[in-house]
Enzyme design. Sequence first.
Site, PDB file in Angstrom:
ATOM      1  N   ASP A   1       0.850  -1.194   0.000  1.00 36.09           N
ATOM      2  CA  ASP A   1       0.000   0.000   0.000  1.00 36.09           C
ATOM      3  C   ASP A   1       0.882   1.240   0.000  1.00 36.09           C
ATOM      4  O   ASP A   1       1.716   1.431   0.900  1.00 36.09           O
ATOM      5  CB  ASP A   1      -0.887  -0.019   1.253  1.00 36.09           C
ATOM      6  CG  ASP A   1      -2.098   0.888   1.148  1.00 36.09           C
ATOM      7  OD1 ASP A   1      -2.153   1.698   0.214  1.00 36.09           O
ATOM      8  OD2 ASP A   1      -2.981   0.785   2.012  1.00 36.09           O
ATOM      9  N   ASP A   2       0.734   2.089  -1.025  1.00 34.31           N
ATOM     10  CA  ASP A   2       1.511   3.337  -1.135  1.00 34.31           C
ATOM     11  C   ASP A   2       3.000   3.078  -1.374  1.00 34.31           C
ATOM     12  O   ASP A   2       3.844   3.899  -1.002  1.00 34.31           O
ATOM     13  CB  ASP A   2       1.369   4.198   0.128  1.00 34.31           C
ATOM     14  CG  ASP A   2      -0.002   4.843   0.258  1.00 34.31           C
ATOM     15  OD1 ASP A   2      -0.928   4.413  -0.445  1.00 34.31           O
ATOM     16  OD2 ASP A   2      -0.144   5.764   1.075  1.00 34.31           O
TER      17      ASP A   2
ATOM     18  N   CYS B   1      -6.009   5.054  -3.370  1.00 32.94           N
ATOM     19  CA  CYS B   1      -6.245   3.629  -3.131  1.00 32.94           C
ATOM     20  C   CYS B   1      -7.457   3.025  -3.828  1.00 32.94           C
ATOM     21  O   CYS B   1      -7.332   2.105  -4.631  1.00 32.94           O
ATOM     22  CB  CYS B   1      -6.351   3.371  -1.624  1.00 32.94           C
ATOM     23  SG  CYS B   1      -4.909   3.904  -0.675  1.00 32.94           S
TER      24      CYS B   1
ATOM     25  N   HIS C   1     -10.234  -1.942  -1.666  1.00 29.98           N
ATOM     26  CA  HIS C   1     -10.325  -0.906  -0.637  1.00 29.98           C
ATOM     27  C   HIS C   1     -11.580  -1.177   0.176  1.00 29.98           C
ATOM     28  O   HIS C   1     -12.672  -1.326  -0.382  1.00 29.98           O
ATOM     29  CB  HIS C   1     -10.387   0.485  -1.261  1.00 29.98           C
ATOM     30  CG  HIS C   1     -10.225   1.579  -0.259  1.00 29.98           C
ATOM     31  ND1 HIS C   1      -8.994   1.984   0.188  1.00 29.98           N
ATOM     32  CD2 HIS C   1     -11.124   2.304   0.421  1.00 29.98           C
ATOM     33  CE1 HIS C   1      -9.139   2.944   1.085  1.00 29.98           C
ATOM     34  NE2 HIS C   1     -10.434   3.148   1.252  1.00 29.98           N
TER      35      HIS C   1
ATOM     36  N   ASP D   1      -0.562  -0.367  -5.139  1.00 28.57           N
ATOM     37  CA  ASP D   1      -1.680   0.349  -5.741  1.00 28.57           C
ATOM     38  C   ASP D   1      -1.248   1.660  -6.389  1.00 28.57           C
ATOM     39  O   ASP D   1      -1.884   2.135  -7.327  1.00 28.57           O
ATOM     40  CB  ASP D   1      -2.808   0.581  -4.732  1.00 28.57           C
ATOM     41  CG  ASP D   1      -2.330   1.186  -3.410  1.00 28.57           C
ATOM     42  OD1 ASP D   1      -1.125   1.444  -3.257  1.00 28.57           O
ATOM     43  OD2 ASP D   1      -3.188   1.383  -2.522  1.00 28.57           O
ATOM     44  N   HIS D   2      -0.170   2.263  -5.924  1.00 25.84           N
ATOM     45  CA  HIS D   2       0.385   3.500  -6.485  1.00 25.84           C
ATOM     46  C   HIS D   2       1.640   3.846  -5.693  1.00 25.84           C
ATOM     47  O   HIS D   2       2.014   3.126  -4.765  1.00 25.84           O
ATOM     48  CB  HIS D   2      -0.623   4.653  -6.419  1.00 25.84           C
ATOM     49  CG  HIS D   2      -1.312   4.752  -5.096  1.00 25.84           C
ATOM     50  ND1 HIS D   2      -0.682   5.189  -3.953  1.00 25.84           N
ATOM     51  CD2 HIS D   2      -2.579   4.424  -4.726  1.00 25.84           C
ATOM     52  CE1 HIS D   2      -1.518   5.134  -2.941  1.00 25.84           C
ATOM     53  NE2 HIS D   2      -2.685   4.663  -3.372  1.00 25.84           N
TER      54      HIS D   2
END
Length: 563
Positions: free
Chosen positions: A36-37, A75, A129, A325-326
Site C-alpha cells: 500500500d503506497d 487507493c 479498498h 496500488d500506487h
Amino acid sequence: MYISAQICLLLLSVHTLTLSAAARRHRRNVLFIMADDLRTSLGCYGDSVVKSPNIDQLASKSQVFLNAYAQQAVCAPSRTSMLTSRRPDTTRLYDFKSYWRVHSGNYTTLPQYFKSRGYFTMSVGKVFHPGIASNHTDDYPYSWSLPAYHPASFRFEKEKMCKGEDGKLHANLLCAVNVTEQPGGTLPDMESADEAVRLLKTRVNDEAPFFLAVGFHKPHIPFRIPEEYLSLYPIDQMTLAPDPDVPRLLPPVAYNPFMDVRKRDDVQKLNISFPYGPVPKDFQLRIRQHYYAAVSYMDAQVGRLLGALDELGLADSTLVVFTSDHGWSLGEHGEWAKYSNFDVATRVPMIFYVPGVTAVHGSLEGATFPFIDVLRKSEPSFKNYRVIRNVVELVDVFPTVSHMAGLRSPEPCPEVSFEEELCTEGDNLAYTFRHRERGEDEEAISFSQYPRPADAPQVNSDLPDLKDIKVMGYSLRSWDYRYTLWLGFNPKTFQVNVSDVHAGELYMLANDPGQDKNVYNDSDHSMLMRKMTSLPHTVSVQMRMKLQLLYLTAGMKSSRRKA
C-alpha cells in the site's frame, strides 16, 4: 451395439475426466501480494538506500517490469481499476464513495474470474479498498470463496498509539513503536502474514488450485512500525529529495497539498503554511527515514510469506505477483503522499514469478525463497535477470495473470464497455515472457488521471468527492515524455470537455527525469487545438492526447534541428 455404445461413452467420460485433471494440474496457483503506497523504493528497482532483501530475492527469480504505472494515484480507484482491468473513466470511481457494480457496471474482477474457473479464492488484509468501494464486504461473495480477512489490530491505526516527546500518546505521522506494548503484542501486517501462512497450509493437500491475495498495509501512513527498523536508516545518513522545491512552472491545479499528512498531531505542531509549505528539512529527513523503515518492515512480512510458500512445497506450482496500488511522493516537487500524476506517485513495482518460466536454470533446486532477516544479518546482493523497461500499466495485470496461470485471458473491451461484464482495457503481457525486449517501444503508453475540485489548491484538492470534481488531469507516460492536460469535467454526466484546457504539463524525460521543467508553454497550442477540433467527437481522450503529443514533440524536434 448398445453395450459398445456404453463402453464408448464410458471411455469418453474417463478421457474427459483425465483431460480435466490434467488441465487442473497445468493450472498454476496464484499468490497475489499487494503493498500500500509503495513507490519503486526497492533494491531491485535501483534504490541504493532501501533494504528490501526478500522482495529483491523474489525479483531475482522473476520478470521485473521497471516502468509500470497506476491509473489513479489513490487507493480505492486504483485497486478497483486494477482488479477489474477497467480504467477509472469506466469504473467511474474517482473517490471512495461508490461500489462499481451499482455505480457503473457489473464488472468481473480478477479473483472472481479465477473463482469461476474452479479456483479457491482467498483475501487477506487490504486487497480491495474496504468500505463502500467494495460494498463493505471486500466484494464477497463475488470475488472470494470465503469472507475476506482483516487483521484485528488495524482498528488502532487511526487512534492515539504513538508515544510523543511528552510521554503521552498521539495520532502521529511518525510512529515507531515497541510491538510488545501494542494491543495484542502485534501489528496489522504481522497478523496478515500469520493468516496468509495459515491459509497456505490448508491448501497443500487440496486438489483445487488456489488464488490467495494478500494486501499489506505498509508503507501507508501512519508509520506505525516496529522501532527496530529505524536502526537500518541512521538519520545522519538520510538525504532530502533531489528536487524538494515546487517547480516554478508547475500549474497550481497539479499540486497536491498533502492534507492527510498535515492532519497528524506531530505535523500540526510544525505550523506548515498552506498550501505550499515547505516542511522543515529536519522533519523531511525523518519522514523519509520512517518511510524506508516501513518498506523494510513490509519486506520482512513478504519474506515470511514467501518462505512459507517454499517450505510447504508450493513454490514450484505457484505464480507470485508483487505490486502496489500506487506510489508516494517523498518531498519531490515539494509534495508528500500520492494524489498527483507525477512518476513518484503513479509508478509502482510489478514483479511476476512464474515457476519454470522466469526462474534462472537450477534455481528450483533447494530453497527458492529462504527468509532473509535484514535485522540480524547483512543484506545479500541479488541481480535481476529478466527486466522489461518499456511502459506497462496496472490494467495489464488481470489479463497477464490469467494467461500465465493457465487460463484464457479476457478479450479486449469494446470502445464503450459498460454492458460488458468480462473484458480488459489492458494488454496481455504474456509475450514479454517469451521474447527478449528489443529496445525502446515508442508505442508503449500508460494513462493515469487525477481529479481536482478547482484550479488552485484547496483543502479537498487531494480527495474531492465526485460531486465536487471540476477538472480532470489526464496524463500520458511514454518512454520519452510525460504529457498532462487538465480538462474541464462534469461530474453529473462524467463527461470531459476536451476543448476546455485549464493547464498543461510536458516533461522531456531524457534531460529531466525528475519532471521538474514544464515545457508545455514552449509551444504554440493554437494550431494544435484547431487540428483537434476536426477530429470526430467519438475519439477518446487518450487517442487525442497521443496525437497531440506526436504533434508537440515533432515541432520541438524540428525547432532543435533548426537551432
